[in-house]
Design a protein around this motif. Structure first.
Motif, short mmCIF file in Angstrom:
data_model
loop_
_atom_site.label_atom_id
_atom_site.label_comp_id
_atom_site.label_asym_id
_atom_site.label_seq_id
_atom_site.Cartn_x
_atom_site.Cartn_y
_atom_site.Cartn_z
N ILE A 90 -35.23 0.32 23.22
CA ILE A 90 -34.77 0.04 21.85
C ILE A 90 -35.49 0.95 20.87
N LEU A 91 -36.80 1.05 21.02
CA LEU A 91 -37.58 1.91 20.11
C LEU A 91 -37.14 3.36 20.22
N THR A 92 -36.85 3.82 21.42
CA THR A 92 -36.39 5.19 21.61
C THR A 92 -35.09 5.42 20.85
N GLU A 93 -34.15 4.47 20.97
CA GLU A 93 -32.88 4.60 20.26
C GLU A 93 -33.07 4.59 18.75
N VAL A 94 -33.85 3.64 18.26
CA VAL A 94 -34.07 3.51 16.81
C VAL A 94 -34.76 4.75 16.25
#
Length: 112
Positions: A90-94
């Motif tokens: 999720i952090l990578t996407e955000v």
């Protein structure tokens, strides 16, 4: 009276809301560790690590076993590692999306 599930979930995520606890869980996701092995990896004083391990133990996320004078910690469920992997995704996407916006902002303005 039982607490609402959303409150239980919030408390669970509060337990995860400390960088030392996250690092400990990441290490334990690899294998069982003795406290002495975790100290150099986590980079905090022994007393601080002990406090954070106690929080994780009370939350039921880690288990202990003693071998001589050494205390070994392990995850109570492999799903804890799964949760951390999902959080990383999720952090990578955000952050990738935010980086795109930043790059757009840095681009020269088209001529008027």
């Amino acid at each position: 009276m039982t607490r609402p599930l959303y409150q239980v979930k919030a408390d669970f995520f509060k337990t995860l809301g400390h960088p030392v606890r996250i690092r400990v869980l990441e290490l334990l996701g690899q294998r069982e560790h003795a406290v002495s092995e975790m100290l150099p990896e986590v980079g905090v004083e022994a007393a601080n690590l002990s406090q954070q391990l106690a929080v994780l133990r009370r939350a039921g996320l880690v288990a202990t076993r003693k071998e001589g004078s050494a205390v070994y910690y392990s995850l109570t469920s492999p799903r804890v590692s799964d949760l951390l992997a999902v959080a990383r995704g999720i952090l990578t996407e955000v952050l990738t999306e935010q980086l795109g916006v930043i790059n757009d902002l840095r681009a020269p303005l088209p001529p008027v």
